[in-house]
Write an enzyme that holds these catalytic residues in place. Structure first.
Site, mmCIF file in Angstrom:
data_model
loop_
_atom_site.group_PDB
_atom_site.id
_atom_site.type_symbol
_atom_site.label_atom_id
_atom_site.label_comp_id
_atom_site.label_asym_id
_atom_site.label_seq_id
_atom_site.Cartn_x
_atom_site.Cartn_y
_atom_site.Cartn_z
ATOM 1 N N ASP A 14 -2.296 21.825 50.109
ATOM 2 C CA ASP A 14 -2.186 22.651 51.329
ATOM 3 C C ASP A 14 -1.213 21.983 52.301
ATOM 4 O O ASP A 14 -1.570 21.595 53.404
ATOM 5 C CB ASP A 14 -3.559 22.851 51.992
ATOM 6 C CG ASP A 14 -4.233 21.528 52.384
ATOM 7 O OD1 ASP A 14 -5.013 21.527 53.364
ATOM 8 O OD2 ASP A 14 -3.966 20.485 51.742
ATOM 9 N N HIS A 250 -4.283 9.456 53.188
ATOM 10 C CA HIS A 250 -5.162 10.403 52.489
ATOM 11 C C HIS A 250 -4.610 10.833 51.110
ATOM 12 O O HIS A 250 -4.823 10.177 50.129
ATOM 13 C CB HIS A 250 -5.411 11.647 53.347
ATOM 14 C CG HIS A 250 -6.279 11.411 54.546
ATOM 15 N ND1 HIS A 250 -7.484 10.754 54.518
ATOM 16 C CD2 HIS A 250 -6.107 11.771 55.841
ATOM 17 C CE1 HIS A 250 -8.028 10.722 55.732
ATOM 18 N NE2 HIS A 250 -7.207 11.328 56.554
HETATM 19 O O1 RIB Z 1 -9.456 14.973 55.128
HETATM 20 C C1 RIB Z 1 -8.119 14.807 54.762
HETATM 21 C C2 RIB Z 1 -7.650 15.955 53.931
HETATM 22 O O2 RIB Z 1 -7.661 17.156 54.705
HETATM 23 C C3 RIB Z 1 -6.198 15.802 53.462
HETATM 24 O O3 RIB Z 1 -6.043 16.462 52.235
HETATM 25 C C4 RIB Z 1 -5.414 16.510 54.518
HETATM 26 O O4 RIB Z 1 -4.163 17.013 54.018
HETATM 27 C C5 RIB Z 1 -6.323 17.651 54.846
HETATM 28 O O5 RIB Z 1 -6.093 18.663 53.870
HETATM 29 CA CA CA Z 2 -4.235 18.091 51.935
#
Ligand code: RIB
Ligand code: CA
Length: 328
Positions: A14, A250
């Site tokens: 996303d 992340h």
């Molecule tokens: O919590 C972090 C996640 O949520 C990552 O994938 C960031 O891109 C959002 O999608």
């Molecule tokens: Ca993400």
């Protein structure tokens, strides 16, 4: 010397700034072959996610199929995208975009996943870094999928670390908890890369400036701009990150666990997701085999490999070295 063939990956995403980091890490790394990008709502609306995926690939002169997938959660009511974190455009509100070509593959994201896996049984790894609706819908459409997928690696959830959308829930799982619970109970080889490890790896904005200066390329310039916007959010809301003037990587860690598994400590357990109520989106891990009176913890819940620790400095070094390769 025969080198190990690159791992074929469908990147379910996303994009989203850390998603963009992850995509470029994958394009830069010789051990990864991104054969498709399946997009979902989450950080942005799904149409924007697909547009961003096409744009990022065009900037990096890659032609990779991009599909449009889940536009909302399976059951819960959708919440507006967090434009305060990733920008209204998902890439830090880029001041302008160069003209690029490219249109999405006509298939839906779930259909693309099924077709690609069935064309190469046992060879495709799904790396999912957004809400999990595409994988859950693909499971519903083709229940034989888990036996044909090589592995699923997902960025999401948290076991011991506090959540980022509630005290117990991480954003990707919380955005579609019903889809997530289907993914955790599907029985495919599954590795969870949650906040327990992603909150250990803070990437300095200066790293992305150095990468941009090293490459002098529109792709890394764009990434640097996006990370600058994303880091400003963390600087305002997270005292630990503020000290570094950076951000959490992340999603990148979902690929680092693939290229450098030795940097992670994994624990096997049965994971379920709270689908509603105050704990909605919580990933609950049964870490020892005791018989609980609470329903939902029966013996045949499949196991998940959960990343519980990471060698943070070594992880950052791998990320830097990969981005500094000659990949553009
Ligand atoms: O919590 C972090 C996640 O949520 C990552 O994938 C960031 O891109 C959002 O999608
Ligand atoms: Ca993400």
């Amino acid at each position: 010397m025969t080198s190990t063939p690159a791992r074929k990956v469908i990147f379910d995403t996303d994009p989203g700034v850390d998603d963009a980091m992850a995509l470029y890490y994958a394009l830069a790394h010789p051990a990864i072959d991104v054969v498709g990008i399946t997009t979902t709502f989450g950080n942005v609306l799904v149409e924007q996610a697909a547009s961003n995926a096409l744009y990022l690939c065009a900037l990096a002169s890659r032609e990779i199929p991009v599909t449009v997938g889940a536009s909302k959660p399976l059951v819960k009511v959708a919440v507006p995208p967090p434009d305060f974190i990733h920008g209204a455009d998902g890439l830090g509100n880029l001041p302008q975009r160069v003209i690029t070509r490219g249109t999405p593959d006509p298939r839906s994201s779930p259909q693309f996943i099924i077709d690609t896996v069935r064309q190469s049984p046992g060879e495709i790894t799904l790396v999912a870094v957004g809400p999990l609706g595409n994988l859950a819908t693909a499971l519903r459409m083709d229940p034989e999928l888990p036996a044909m997928v090589r592995e699923v690696i997902l960025m999401g959830g948290t076991v011991l670390e506090s959540g980022n959308v509630s005290p117990v829930a991480e954003a990707n799982i919380w955005n579609d908890p019903h889809a997530a619970d289907a993914v955790f109970t599907a029985g495919w080889p599954l590795t969870m890369v949650g906040l327990d490890v992603t909150h250990q790896v803070i990437l300095p904005l200066a790293l992305f400036q150095a990468i941009a200066e090293h490459h002098c390329h529109r792709a890394t310039d764009t990434l640097h701009h996006a990370v600058s916007f994303y880091s400003a959010f963390y600087g305002q809301h997270d005292s630990l990150v503020r000290q570094v003037n950076g951000c959490y990587g992340h999603d990148v860690l979902a690929f680092v666990v693939l290229t450098n598994p030795e940097l992670f400590t994994l624990q096997n357990g049965r994971v379920r997701v709270a689908v509603d109520g105050l704990a909605q989106g919580q990933t609950m891990m049964r870490r020892k085999e005791v018989s609980y009176p609470q329903y939902g913890w029966h013996e045949d819940i499949p196991h998940t490999q959960v990343c519980m620790a990471v060698q943070a400095d070594a992880c950052k070094a791998v990320i830097e070295a990969t981005f500094m390769r000659n990949w553009l």
